[in-house]
Write a protein that holds these residues in place. Sequence first.
Motif: not given
Length: 319
Positions: A105, A146, A149, A173
């Motif tokens: 996360s 990512h 992220l 997220h």
Amino acid sequence: MEMNRSDHPRSLTLGISSCLLGEEVRFDGNHKRDAWIVGTLGRWFEFHPVCPEMAIGLGVPRPPIRLQGDPASPQVVGVRDETLDVTEELEAYSRETAAGLEGLSGYILKAKSPSCGMERVKVYRPGGGQPRMGQGVFARALMEAHPDLPVEEEGRLGDPDLRDNFLERIFAHHRWQTLQAEGLTPARLQDFHRRHKLTLMAHGQEHYRRLGQRVAAATGRDIETAGAEYFHDFMGALRHKATRRRHVNVLQHIMGYLKRELEPGDKAELLEVFEQFRQELVPLSVPLTLLKHHFRHHPSDYMADQVYLDPYPAELMLR
């Protein structure tokens, strides 16, 4: 007003540079344990520690390394012995490991590290002179693999506004991860957008309008593609600073849902607290707490569902 506490599970996982947890993996055999990360975040998050330099076999203690050459594609060489070149090993490990990280996360990186530094990492010129600034090799691979992220450095988390923003992005997220696990549909995308209306307004009205257009255009399209495009813009919007002026606009918008219920004195008190917040005399928690007090007496289903009023657990509250 009771908020939806299921938004705040205790099973979130954060990637993190191992040294920040107190692991003695630094080149000199020391660590960089961060008390707030371990003591406060540790109550809510599982940690997935990574030390790229240890992972490629450099060991502890080890010769210190640094970035050198082109900031866009630097070499990773020894500080005292430039014949020590671990560029290929570190790049290969970083690409493979970053690509395999799923279910996180957020990520907390060690600042200034040639492997983990997120920004402003010194990149030395081979012939000497003023260093330029770049990114750590692993940090670059992580953010490329990512891009949505939430990623921060531990040093920047000392700033209350950056810390608040990072936590807000982590839990947003995770809500998206939960939505995807349940199965994304146009209706669920619309609901996600509706619940984050005030959050997006605090980061800029234009973000809410643009994302609303994405939601409207999702009908009839492949929902996974439309959802990925929406979420990329959504996380980008949350990276924009939520200013006090924008927060006051949102607070006044929320107060509008109480205009028929509040007595003149209550309205005046709220406006006074909003102004105190605007002048940086009180934190955001003060007007939010007062608003939630009034909503407990005058419930609003719409407002109870808004993430803005309860973006992350109260135990982490910095607002």
